[in-house]
Design a protein around this motif. Structure first.
Motif, mmCIF file in Angstrom:
data_model
loop_
_atom_site.group_PDB
_atom_site.id
_atom_site.type_symbol
_atom_site.label_atom_id
_atom_site.label_comp_id
_atom_site.label_asym_id
_atom_site.label_seq_id
_atom_site.Cartn_x
_atom_site.Cartn_y
_atom_site.Cartn_z
ATOM 1 N N ILE A 49 43.939 -12.767 -61.362
ATOM 2 C CA ILE A 49 42.876 -13.119 -60.422
ATOM 3 C C ILE A 49 42.021 -11.886 -60.115
ATOM 4 C CG2 ILE A 49 42.419 -13.748 -58.014
ATOM 5 C CD1 ILE A 49 43.058 -16.174 -59.516
ATOM 6 N N LYS A 50 42.670 -10.760 -59.866
ATOM 7 C CA LYS A 50 41.928 -9.540 -59.523
ATOM 8 C C LYS A 50 41.114 -9.034 -60.703
ATOM 9 C CE LYS A 50 43.712 -6.348 -57.016
ATOM 10 N NZ LYS A 50 44.611 -5.265 -56.560
ATOM 11 N N ALA A 51 41.589 -9.278 -61.926
ATOM 12 C CA ALA A 51 40.819 -8.865 -63.103
ATOM 13 C C ALA A 51 39.577 -9.736 -63.285
ATOM 14 C CB ALA A 51 41.699 -8.937 -64.353
ATOM 15 N N ALA A 52 39.704 -11.020 -62.955
ATOM 16 C CA ALA A 52 38.583 -11.942 -63.134
ATOM 17 C C ALA A 52 37.602 -11.891 -61.973
ATOM 18 C CB ALA A 52 39.109 -13.372 -63.303
ATOM 19 N N ILE A 53 38.136 -11.695 -60.761
ATOM 20 C CA ILE A 53 37.313 -11.697 -59.550
ATOM 21 C C ILE A 53 37.669 -10.445 -58.756
ATOM 22 C CG2 ILE A 53 36.689 -12.960 -57.453
ATOM 23 C CD1 ILE A 53 37.670 -15.513 -58.833
ATOM 24 N N PRO A 54 36.887 -9.391 -58.822
ATOM 25 C CA PRO A 54 37.239 -8.124 -58.174
ATOM 26 C C PRO A 54 37.517 -8.290 -56.683
ATOM 27 C CG PRO A 54 35.368 -7.830 -59.642
ATOM 28 C CD PRO A 54 35.607 -9.298 -59.559
ATOM 29 N N MET A 55 38.632 -7.708 -56.235
ATOM 30 C CA MET A 55 39.018 -7.746 -54.828
ATOM 31 C C MET A 55 40.115 -6.721 -54.605
ATOM 32 S SD MET A 55 41.360 -11.241 -54.743
ATOM 33 C CE MET A 55 40.309 -12.145 -55.886
ATOM 34 N N GLY A 56 40.302 -6.296 -53.353
ATOM 35 C CA GLY A 56 41.383 -5.404 -52.983
ATOM 36 C C GLY A 56 42.636 -6.185 -52.657
ATOM 37 N N ASP A 57 43.746 -5.467 -52.475
ATOM 38 C CA ASP A 57 44.990 -6.133 -52.125
ATOM 39 C C ASP A 57 44.907 -6.804 -50.764
ATOM 40 O OD1 ASP A 57 46.772 -5.726 -54.353
ATOM 41 O OD2 ASP A 57 46.783 -3.600 -53.856
ATOM 42 N N ASP A 58 44.165 -6.214 -49.832
ATOM 43 C CA ASP A 58 44.014 -6.865 -48.540
ATOM 44 C C ASP A 58 43.187 -8.142 -48.670
ATOM 45 O OD1 ASP A 58 41.777 -5.370 -49.189
ATOM 46 O OD2 ASP A 58 41.383 -4.708 -47.130
ATOM 47 N N ASP A 59 42.193 -8.126 -49.577
ATOM 48 C CA ASP A 59 41.420 -9.348 -49.832
ATOM 49 C C ASP A 59 42.306 -10.434 -50.436
ATOM 50 O OD1 ASP A 59 38.982 -8.238 -48.977
ATOM 51 O OD2 ASP A 59 38.684 -7.302 -50.930
ATOM 52 N N PHE A 60 43.187 -10.033 -51.350
ATOM 53 C CA PHE A 60 44.094 -11.008 -51.951
ATOM 54 C C PHE A 60 45.028 -11.590 -50.898
ATOM 55 C CE2 PHE A 60 47.999 -12.201 -54.226
ATOM 56 C CZ PHE A 60 47.480 -13.063 -55.178
ATOM 57 N N GLY A 61 45.571 -10.759 -50.021
ATOM 58 C CA GLY A 61 46.410 -11.259 -48.940
ATOM 59 C C GLY A 61 45.641 -12.172 -48.001
ATOM 60 N N ALA A 62 44.358 -11.877 -47.810
ATOM 61 C CA ALA A 62 43.533 -12.701 -46.921
ATOM 62 C C ALA A 62 43.367 -14.118 -47.455
ATOM 63 C CB ALA A 62 42.173 -12.048 -46.719
ATOM 64 N N LEU A 63 43.437 -14.312 -48.776
ATOM 65 C CA LEU A 63 43.319 -15.661 -49.335
ATOM 66 C C LEU A 63 44.413 -16.571 -48.799
ATOM 67 C CD1 LEU A 63 42.567 -14.764 -53.073
ATOM 68 C CD2 LEU A 63 40.944 -15.701 -51.400
ATOM 69 N N THR A 64 45.638 -16.059 -48.744
ATOM 70 C CA THR A 64 46.739 -16.845 -48.198
ATOM 71 C C THR A 64 46.634 -16.954 -46.683
ATOM 72 O OG1 THR A 64 48.219 -16.236 -50.009
ATOM 73 C CG2 THR A 64 49.251 -16.983 -47.978
ATOM 74 N N MET A 65 46.250 -15.863 -46.030
ATOM 75 C CA MET A 65 46.142 -15.893 -44.574
ATOM 76 C C MET A 65 45.116 -16.928 -44.114
ATOM 77 S SD MET A 65 44.895 -13.010 -41.835
ATOM 78 C CE MET A 65 43.183 -13.393 -42.196
ATOM 79 N N VAL A 66 43.951 -16.953 -44.760
ATOM 80 C CA VAL A 66 42.898 -17.895 -44.370
ATOM 81 C C VAL A 66 43.368 -19.332 -44.581
ATOM 82 C CG1 VAL A 66 40.615 -18.754 -44.998
ATOM 83 C CG2 VAL A 66 40.977 -16.307 -44.683
ATOM 84 N N PHE A 67 44.015 -19.581 -45.737
ATOM 85 C CA PHE A 67 44.557 -20.912 -45.973
ATOM 86 C C PHE A 67 45.504 -21.319 -44.857
ATOM 87 C CE2 PHE A 67 48.345 -23.216 -47.309
ATOM 88 C CZ PHE A 67 47.798 -24.431 -47.691
ATOM 89 N N LEU A 68 46.435 -20.432 -44.510
ATOM 90 C CA LEU A 68 47.460 -20.772 -43.529
ATOM 91 C C LEU A 68 46.879 -20.948 -42.131
ATOM 92 C CD1 LEU A 68 50.418 -18.490 -44.672
ATOM 93 C CD2 LEU A 68 50.272 -20.982 -44.808
ATOM 94 N N VAL A 69 45.890 -20.135 -41.780
ATOM 95 C CA VAL A 69 45.278 -20.274 -40.459
ATOM 96 C C VAL A 69 44.567 -21.620 -40.344
ATOM 97 C CG1 VAL A 69 43.463 -19.386 -38.952
ATOM 98 C CG2 VAL A 69 45.086 -17.804 -40.019
ATOM 99 N N VAL A 70 43.762 -21.960 -41.351
ATOM 100 C CA VAL A 70 43.060 -23.251 -41.331
ATOM 101 C C VAL A 70 44.057 -24.400 -41.369
ATOM 102 C CG1 VAL A 70 41.471 -24.745 -42.597
ATOM 103 C CG2 VAL A 70 40.978 -22.301 -42.380
ATOM 104 N N TYR A 71 45.026 -24.298 -42.274
ATOM 105 C CA TYR A 71 46.061 -25.333 -42.405
ATOM 106 C C TYR A 71 46.826 -25.493 -41.097
ATOM 107 C CZ TYR A 71 50.435 -27.426 -44.170
ATOM 108 O OH TYR A 71 51.538 -28.221 -44.374
ATOM 109 N N GLY A 72 47.192 -24.363 -40.486
ATOM 110 C CA GLY A 72 47.967 -24.427 -39.253
ATOM 111 C C GLY A 72 47.183 -25.008 -38.093
ATOM 112 N N ILE A 73 45.936 -24.559 -37.929
ATOM 113 C CA ILE A 73 45.123 -25.060 -36.819
ATOM 114 C C ILE A 73 44.915 -26.560 -36.916
ATOM 115 C CG2 ILE A 73 42.769 -25.023 -35.866
ATOM 116 C CD1 ILE A 73 42.730 -22.016 -36.441
#
Length: 417
Positions: A49-73
């Motif tokens: 994913i990082k090779a295809a779509i440039p992002m940092g490790d914190d950005d990659f972690g944010a993908l799961t965090m955003v999903f979980l926050v929206v899902y949880g709310i």
């Protein structure tokens, strides 16, 4: 635990499952598998994913965090919809929408687009778990409730285990191949679900229960928030959410770096052993809890509580073991104990809240668990970005597992079922 003024009186237990009860479990097994497969496979293809779509490790972690926050709310909203409207139609709509979103993920090109699909995934998946577990509880009224829930949970764990295929498919066919395959399958399976899945045909759903709750959402939320037993369950579930999502999001990276594994092997090792034992845990834990509940109202809380407490030293071991096979042992024991909890959470909830509030109550638990789980996922990314050892995250998860087990054993159900 002290008694709750909001607790319902003890109910007589009708132990016979309704006609079609096991068909419902079978249909939802596949849906549950897709529900988790579609959400977790992204975590096993970090490098691709990082090779295809440039992002940092914190950005990659944010993908799961955003999903979980929206899902949880949105989980309490999804639970309320399942209590208020037709549960089978809520499930069908959720499945169809998240499958389309999964398929569309294969065609994103920027980080912003990928983040958007994770948000949409959180919105569409939020309705499923509360509705499905409440529907299974409607059909299974006592002696088979934990086992039926456990069998459904094996589908969820199968989805988590198969999530490891994401890394393998990314290595061999490109990162977007798994999104195309499983998204398309989900759309096709939604047609079958629409034909076969139905709510409990009798009215009321459960003896003494109104078929549909017409209470105002604020009244329902107030009743749930006044229930002290529910808050203990919420803390238990949140601690497990922290541990579960920390392991799911960052264990592949931890193993890849510590033991010099390939992306595919690290993803497989981090998910397959734990989830296979979770399959065993939900079945064994469900069957034991059903049996124990016949002689003690606390049987359903004691089985997972004891299992998690005994498993906590093994979870600590995953953070410090110097050889891979010891880490695998720790993952196996944690998976089994977590399965014991997963198979019993909705049955325990049925002993703690009013029947008409089951799905909403589970949605509230999901909200808190996913919020804490999202923090764990993002925290791992922040630690990686700032050169902090992920061992600290795993140690915190182990402490959470221990506290979660002790808390659960302190719960005293308000009624038998």
């Amino acid at each position: 635990m002290p008694s709750d003024s909001t607790a319902a009186p003890d109910l007589a237990v009708n132990t016979r499952p309704l006609p079609g009860a096991w068909l419902v479990v079978g249909l939802l097994w596949v849906v549950g598998c897709l529900n988790y497969l579609d959400r977790v496979m992204l975590n096993t293809m970090r490098d691709s994913i990082k090779a295809a779509i440039p992002m940092g490790d914190d950005d990659f972690g944010a993908l799961t965090m955003v999903f979980l926050v929206v899902y949880g709310i949105l989980s309490p909203v999804g639970g309320w919809m399942a209590d208020r409207f037709n549960r089978s139609r809520v499930i069908l709509t959720s499945l169809a929408v998240w499958s389309v979103v999964t398929w569309a993920t294969a065609y994103v090109h920027t980080y912003e687009q990928l983040l958007s699909t994770r948000i949409l995934m959180g919105v569409s998946e939020a309705c499923y778990i509360p509705a499905s577990l409440a529907l299974i509880a409607d059909y299974h009224r006592g002696s088979t409730r934990s086992l039926a829930t456990g069998i459904h949970m094996t589908g969820i764990y199968a989805g988590m285990a198969l999530g490891g295929m994401g890394g393998w498919m990314a290595d061999n066919y490109g990162w977007n191949s798994s999104f195309m395959v499983f998204g398309g399958f989900g759309v096709a399976y939604a047609v079958l679900v629409g034909i076969l899945l139905r709510d409990v045909p009798a009215t009321p759903r459960v003896a003494g229960e109104a078929a549909v709750s017409h209470e105002h959402p604020v009244e329902i939320l107030g009743a749930l928030l006044r229930n002290r037993r529910l808050w203990v369950l919420a803390l238990h579930w949140s601690l497990l959410g922290f541990a579960g999502w920390a392991f799911m999001t960052w264990m592949p990276t931890f193993l890849q770096e510590k033991f010099s594994l390939t992306q595919g092997k690290a993803g497989f090792t981090a998910t397959a052993y734990e989830k296979v034992m979770s399959l065993c845990g939900v079945l064994v834990g469900g069957a034991l809890a059903d049996r124990w509940s016949r002689t003690s109202a606390r049987g359903r809380v004691l089985v997972p509580g004891i299992a998690l407490t005994l498993a906590s030293p093994f979870v600590f071991m995953t953070a410090h073991a110097g050889v891979l096979w010891l880490v695998i042992v720790g993952l196996i024991v944690f998976g089994f104990a977590r399965g014991c909890s997963d198979s019993n959470m909705m049955p325990i909830l049925c002993q703690v809240v009013e029947p008409r509030h089951r799905a909403t109550g589970y949605g509230l638990l999901n909200f808190l668990s996913c919020l804490v789980g999202g923090i764990a996922a993002y925290l791992g990314g922040w630690m990686k970005e700032n050169k902090v050892d992920l061992t600290l995250l795993l140690m915190g998860s182990a402490a959470g597992v221990l506290i979660a087990g002790v808390l659960l054993m302190a719960v005293r159900p308000a009624r038998r079922e």
